[in-house]
Design a protein around this motif. Structure first.
Motif, PDB file in Angstrom:
ATOM      1  N   SER A   1      69.072  -1.695  98.840  1.00 28.46           N
ATOM      2  CA  SER A   1      70.096  -2.264  97.956  1.00 28.46           C
ATOM      3  C   SER A   1      71.424  -2.435  98.688  1.00 28.46           C
ATOM      4  O   SER A   1      72.162  -3.399  98.429  1.00 28.46           O
ATOM      5  CB  SER A   1      70.277  -1.383  96.714  1.00 28.46           C
ATOM      6  OG  SER A   1      70.802  -0.115  97.043  1.00 28.46           O
ATOM      7  N   LEU A   2      71.730  -1.538  99.624  1.00 20.48           N
ATOM      8  CA  LEU A   2      72.948  -1.695 100.416  1.00 20.48           C
ATOM      9  C   LEU A   2      72.840  -2.875 101.376  1.00 20.48           C
ATOM     10  O   LEU A   2      73.819  -3.592 101.598  1.00 20.48           O
ATOM     11  CB  LEU A   2      73.241  -0.402 101.185  1.00 20.48           C
ATOM     12  CG  LEU A   2      73.737   0.768 100.325  1.00 20.48           C
ATOM     13  CD1 LEU A   2      73.708   2.059 101.116  1.00 20.48           C
ATOM     14  CD2 LEU A   2      75.138   0.494  99.796  1.00 20.48           C
ATOM     15  N   LEU A   3      71.670  -3.083 101.941  1.00 22.66           N
ATOM     16  CA  LEU A   3      71.466  -4.274 102.777  1.00 22.66           C
ATOM     17  C   LEU A   3      71.762  -5.538 101.986  1.00 22.66           C
ATOM     18  O   LEU A   3      72.469  -6.437 102.452  1.00 22.66           O
ATOM     19  CB  LEU A   3      70.034  -4.316 103.310  1.00 22.66           C
ATOM     20  CG  LEU A   3      69.690  -3.452 104.513  1.00 22.66           C
ATOM     21  CD1 LEU A   3      68.182  -3.502 104.778  1.00 22.66           C
ATOM     22  CD2 LEU A   3      70.445  -3.921 105.758  1.00 22.66           C
TER      23      LEU A   3
ATOM     24  N   ALA B   1      61.998  -9.991 113.051  1.00 20.08           N
ATOM     25  CA  ALA B   1      63.231  -9.377 112.546  1.00 20.08           C
ATOM     26  C   ALA B   1      64.265  -9.367 113.654  1.00 20.08           C
ATOM     27  O   ALA B   1      64.022  -8.852 114.744  1.00 20.08           O
ATOM     28  CB  ALA B   1      62.950  -7.966 112.051  1.00 20.08           C
ATOM     29  N   ARG B   2      65.430  -9.928 113.380  1.00 17.31           N
ATOM     30  CA  ARG B   2      66.496  -9.984 114.383  1.00 17.31           C
ATOM     31  C   ARG B   2      67.279  -8.677 114.435  1.00 17.31           C
ATOM     32  O   ARG B   2      67.877  -8.342 115.456  1.00 17.31           O
ATOM     33  CB  ARG B   2      67.458 -11.135 114.065  1.00 17.31           C
ATOM     34  CG  ARG B   2      66.814 -12.510 113.987  1.00 17.31           C
ATOM     35  CD  ARG B   2      66.526 -13.087 115.364  1.00 17.31           C
ATOM     36  NE  ARG B   2      67.685 -13.103 116.247  1.00 17.31           N
ATOM     37  CZ  ARG B   2      68.661 -14.014 116.199  1.00 17.31           C
ATOM     38  NH1 ARG B   2      68.634 -14.985 115.284  1.00 17.31           N
ATOM     39  NH2 ARG B   2      69.663 -13.981 117.076  1.00 17.31           N
ATOM     40  N   VAL B   3      67.296  -7.951 113.309  1.00  9.40           N
ATOM     41  CA  VAL B   3      68.003  -6.675 113.212  1.00  9.40           C
ATOM     42  C   VAL B   3      67.062  -5.694 112.520  1.00  9.40           C
ATOM     43  O   VAL B   3      66.393  -6.048 111.550  1.00  9.40           O
ATOM     44  CB  VAL B   3      69.311  -6.807 112.405  1.00  9.40           C
ATOM     45  CG1 VAL B   3      70.084  -5.491 112.421  1.00  9.40           C
ATOM     46  CG2 VAL B   3      70.177  -7.944 112.931  1.00  9.40           C
ATOM     47  N   ILE B   4      67.024  -4.455 113.015  1.00  9.62           N
ATOM     48  CA  ILE B   4      66.189  -3.411 112.417  1.00  9.62           C
ATOM     49  C   ILE B   4      67.067  -2.194 112.176  1.00  9.62           C
ATOM     50  O   ILE B   4      67.688  -1.674 113.103  1.00  9.62           O
ATOM     51  CB  ILE B   4      65.007  -3.032 113.331  1.00  9.62           C
ATOM     52  CG1 ILE B   4      64.104  -4.245 113.566  1.00  9.62           C
ATOM     53  CG2 ILE B   4      64.200  -1.885 112.712  1.00  9.62           C
ATOM     54  CD1 ILE B   4      63.005  -4.010 114.595  1.00  9.62           C
ATOM     55  N   THR B   5      67.132  -1.734 110.924  1.00 10.98           N
ATOM     56  CA  THR B   5      67.945  -0.568 110.594  1.00 10.98           C
ATOM     57  C   THR B   5      67.054   0.638 110.353  1.00 10.98           C
ATOM     58  O   THR B   5      66.045   0.553 109.649  1.00 10.98           O
ATOM     59  CB  THR B   5      68.853  -0.856 109.373  1.00 10.98           C
ATOM     60  OG1 THR B   5      69.692   0.267 109.137  1.00 10.98           O
ATOM     61  CG2 THR B   5      68.055  -1.154 108.130  1.00 10.98           C
TER      62      THR B   5
ATOM     63  N   LEU C   1      74.808  -1.078 106.298  1.00 12.97           N
ATOM     64  CA  LEU C   1      75.992  -1.928 106.190  1.00 12.97           C
ATOM     65  C   LEU C   1      76.330  -2.550 107.546  1.00 12.97           C
ATOM     66  O   LEU C   1      76.666  -3.736 107.634  1.00 12.97           O
ATOM     67  CB  LEU C   1      77.180  -1.114 105.664  1.00 12.97           C
ATOM     68  CG  LEU C   1      76.979  -0.449 104.295  1.00 12.97           C
ATOM     69  CD1 LEU C   1      78.230   0.331 103.900  1.00 12.97           C
ATOM     70  CD2 LEU C   1      76.619  -1.482 103.222  1.00 12.97           C
ATOM     71  N   VAL C   2      76.233  -1.754 108.603  1.00  8.16           N
ATOM     72  CA  VAL C   2      76.465  -2.288 109.947  1.00  8.16           C
ATOM     73  C   VAL C   2      75.377  -3.292 110.308  1.00  8.16           C
ATOM     74  O   VAL C   2      75.649  -4.358 110.877  1.00  8.16           O
ATOM     75  CB  VAL C   2      76.530  -1.146 110.979  1.00  8.16           C
ATOM     76  CG1 VAL C   2      76.628  -1.698 112.399  1.00  8.16           C
ATOM     77  CG2 VAL C   2      77.723  -0.234 110.690  1.00  8.16           C
ATOM     78  N   ALA C   3      74.131  -2.965 109.971  1.00  4.32           N
ATOM     79  CA  ALA C   3      73.025  -3.885 110.265  1.00  4.32           C
ATOM     80  C   ALA C   3      73.246  -5.233 109.592  1.00  4.32           C
ATOM     81  O   ALA C   3      72.997  -6.300 110.190  1.00  4.32           O
ATOM     82  CB  ALA C   3      71.707  -3.270 109.804  1.00  4.32           C
TER      83      ALA C   3
ATOM     84  N   PRO D   1      66.362 -12.566 109.334  1.00  7.80           N
ATOM     85  CA  PRO D   1      65.405 -11.520 108.961  1.00  7.80           C
ATOM     86  C   PRO D   1      65.891 -10.140 109.399  1.00  7.80           C
ATOM     87  O   PRO D   1      66.239  -9.936 110.563  1.00  7.80           O
ATOM     88  CB  PRO D   1      64.132 -11.917 109.715  1.00  7.80           C
ATOM     89  CG  PRO D   1      64.308 -13.356 110.079  1.00  7.80           C
ATOM     90  CD  PRO D   1      65.777 -13.551 110.272  1.00  7.80           C
ATOM     91  N   VAL D   2      65.931  -9.219 108.453  1.00  8.58           N
ATOM     92  CA  VAL D   2      66.363  -7.847 108.713  1.00  8.58           C
ATOM     93  C   VAL D   2      65.217  -6.906 108.358  1.00  8.58           C
ATOM     94  O   VAL D   2      64.658  -6.996 107.262  1.00  8.58           O
ATOM     95  CB  VAL D   2      67.621  -7.484 107.911  1.00  8.58           C
ATOM     96  CG1 VAL D   2      68.009  -6.025 108.144  1.00  8.58           C
ATOM     97  CG2 VAL D   2      68.775  -8.412 108.268  1.00  8.58           C
ATOM     98  N   GLY D   3      64.887  -6.016 109.275  1.00 11.44           N
ATOM     99  CA  GLY D   3      63.861  -5.019 109.008  1.00 11.44           C
ATOM    100  C   GLY D   3      64.479  -3.671 108.713  1.00 11.44           C
ATOM    101  O   GLY D   3      65.549  -3.341 109.219  1.00 11.44           O
ATOM    102  N   MET D   4      63.812  -2.906 107.870  1.00 13.88           N
ATOM    103  CA  MET D   4      64.238  -1.529 107.609  1.00 13.88           C
ATOM    104  C   MET D   4      63.026  -0.621 107.725  1.00 13.88           C
ATOM    105  O   MET D   4      61.928  -0.950 107.253  1.00 13.88           O
ATOM    106  CB  MET D   4      64.886  -1.382 106.228  1.00 13.88           C
ATOM    107  CG  MET D   4      64.039  -1.847 105.054  1.00 13.88           C
ATOM    108  SD  MET D   4      64.734  -1.398 103.430  1.00 13.88           S
ATOM    109  CE  MET D   4      64.245   0.339 103.291  1.00 13.88           C
ATOM    110  N   ILE D   5      63.203   0.528 108.387  1.00 16.14           N
ATOM    111  CA  ILE D   5      62.153   1.536 108.515  1.00 16.14           C
ATOM    112  C   ILE D   5      62.608   2.749 107.733  1.00 16.14           C
ATOM    113  O   ILE D   5      63.604   3.389 108.067  1.00 16.14           O
ATOM    114  CB  ILE D   5      61.898   1.876 109.994  1.00 16.14           C
ATOM    115  CG1 ILE D   5      61.425   0.636 110.750  1.00 16.14           C
ATOM    116  CG2 ILE D   5      60.877   3.004 110.113  1.00 16.14           C
ATOM    117  CD1 ILE D   5      61.193   0.854 112.235  1.00 16.14           C
TER     118      ILE D   5
END
Length: 424
Positions: free
Chosen positions: A233-235, A273-277, A376-378, A197-201
């Motif tokens: 879209s990049l994620l 979320a394990r990663v948040i960008t 991209l790093v996330a 799971p990836v979160g984006m703010i």
């Protein structure tokens, strides 16, 4: 005065490494800084004056041009903030440091009931108390007395309640830089997908970018944005398939504020979320700082952009907070973007120019800015976690060293996700 040979050699090497069309920032295109390993070695020791003098003059002009461009980036930041405050003076004003924030409202933490009563005797009014779900932190919203400037009120309340944490509700800005329609339809090169799971703010993605869930934290939330669509879209193109999007902008002129971001972090923590960008930048803020720390304590890796206001701008937050993975950007020739901002530390670089993502209508757009390097790093961190690997060790192994050997202030620990965001 005779110039030392080391200076001459360095200038000569730099000019050879930078294409003439890119040296002066022609056509508004920001120049990049060449990696050190591109510089030629074993320069001749006896170059005649007829060669050296024009070369040194050109070097001086280049140095002056770069210095002016860096200064203009910092001045542009000040002008943008001035315009924002003037045009939205009904909802935005400056805090005690001159940073933009929501008008007429302060945020409190760690205030006792007696402290709140004392504040009320001085004309402050409680607007609401909020437990930020998922982060175990309480924030009290306080209305500033009628006719009192926000900065004056912040200084007064801080002195009145020294044991409490007093803060303006500062605003944070997208660090996207430029986005142009692509000349032809572009399909980003996709990496192998991961279910981490990836979160984006950010702003809300458009419907053309599949996400797992969307939640709003601003008035008019859910209104699709080009910036949020590009990040999402990049994620996906970099391999993230479970994306939780928190919209902190909506249609609110004072969106992207510290409290909205804190609420978004809490929701993403609840989604595990394990990663948040976070491709947003702004000032240090105690509410945001505590929310970031709480999200990290929940197990999330927070990744943030250093912004696009240039190296003369103040350090970017949340990228500068301890433990946050700070990301800068390079162009397609793997040169640092001159507009890349700075943080108190730097972790990695990723592609951030001449890469492609989708806008809110699903059309391909050419992107430039540290905003677009960050997801991209996330995604690479998420891939490492999905494989049960230590993400830091995994990214360090992948990172391509640029600039001086080892970690440095321009490229961090190196370039990751090489080729990400490119077209087939």
């Amino acid at each position: 005065m005779t110039r030392p040979f080391s200076l001459i050699a360095t200038a000569f090497a730099f000019l050879l490494a930078v294409p003439a069309g890119a040296q002066m920032g022609l056509g508004g295109v920001q120049v990049g800084v060449p990696p050190v390993q591109e510089l030629p070695q074993n320069l001749p020791q006896n170059l005649p004056g007829s060669v050296l003098d024009p070369l040194l003059d050109r070097t001086d002009r280049l140095t002056d041009s770069l210095a002016r461009e860096v200064q203009e980036l910092a001045e542009d930041r000040v002008r943008r903030i001035d315009r924002l405050v003037r045009r939205n003076s009904d909802i935005i004003e400056r805090d005690v440091r001159g940073e933009p924030a929501r008008r007429g409202e302060l945020l409190l933490m760690d205030a006792s009931p007696a402290a709140i009563l004392l504040a009320e005797t001085r004309g402050y009014r409680v607007l609401g108390r909020e437990e930020v779900e998922g982060l175990d932190m309480e924030v009290i919203r306080i209305a500033v007395p009628q006719g009192v400037d926000l900065g004056d009120a912040e200084a007064d309340l801080s002195a009145l309640l020294p044991e409490a944490t007093v803060s303006a509700d500062n605003l944070y800005f997208r660090s996207g830089g430029s986005a142009l329609p692509a000349s032809a339809p572009a399909t980003p090169v996709r990496r192998q997908g991961t279910n981490t799971p990836v979160g984006m703010i950010d702003g809300a993605p458009g419907r053309s970018v599949p996400i797992t869930a969307l939640r709003g934290f601003a008035r008019g939330a859910g209104e699709p944005s080009d910036h949020g669509s590009a990040v999402a879209s990049l994620l996906r193109s970099a391999g993230a398939s479970r994306i939780y999007a928190a919209d902190v902008y909506g249609t609110d002129g004072a969106g992207g504020n510290a409290l909205a971001i804190a609420r978004a972090l809490g929701w993403l923590a609840q989604q595990e979320a394990r990663v948040i960008t976070i491709s947003l930048v702004g000032p240090d803020n105690p509410i945001l700082s505590r929310a970031i720390a709480a999200a990290q304590a929940s197990g999330a890796v927070v990744v943030a952009a250093v912004g696009n206001d240039g190296p003369a701008a103040p350090p970017a937050y949340p990228a500068s907070y301890r433990g946050v993975v700070a990301v800068t950007a390079v162009d397609r020739r793997e040169r640092a973007l001159i507009e890349a901002g700075r943080a108190l530390h730097l972790d990695y670089a990723a592609p951030g120019a001449d890469i492609f993502g989708l806008d809110r209508r699903g059309r391909s757009q050419r992107l430039r800015g540290t905003s677009y390097a960050t997801p991209l790093v996330a995604a690479r961190i998420a891939a490492a976690l999905a494989g049960g690997r230590d993400w830091r060790r995994s990214l360090d192994a992948e990172a391509h060293d640029l600039g001086p050997r080892g970690a440095d202030d321009t490229y961090g620990r190196g370039l990751v996700c090489r080729g990400c965001g490119a077209r087939r």
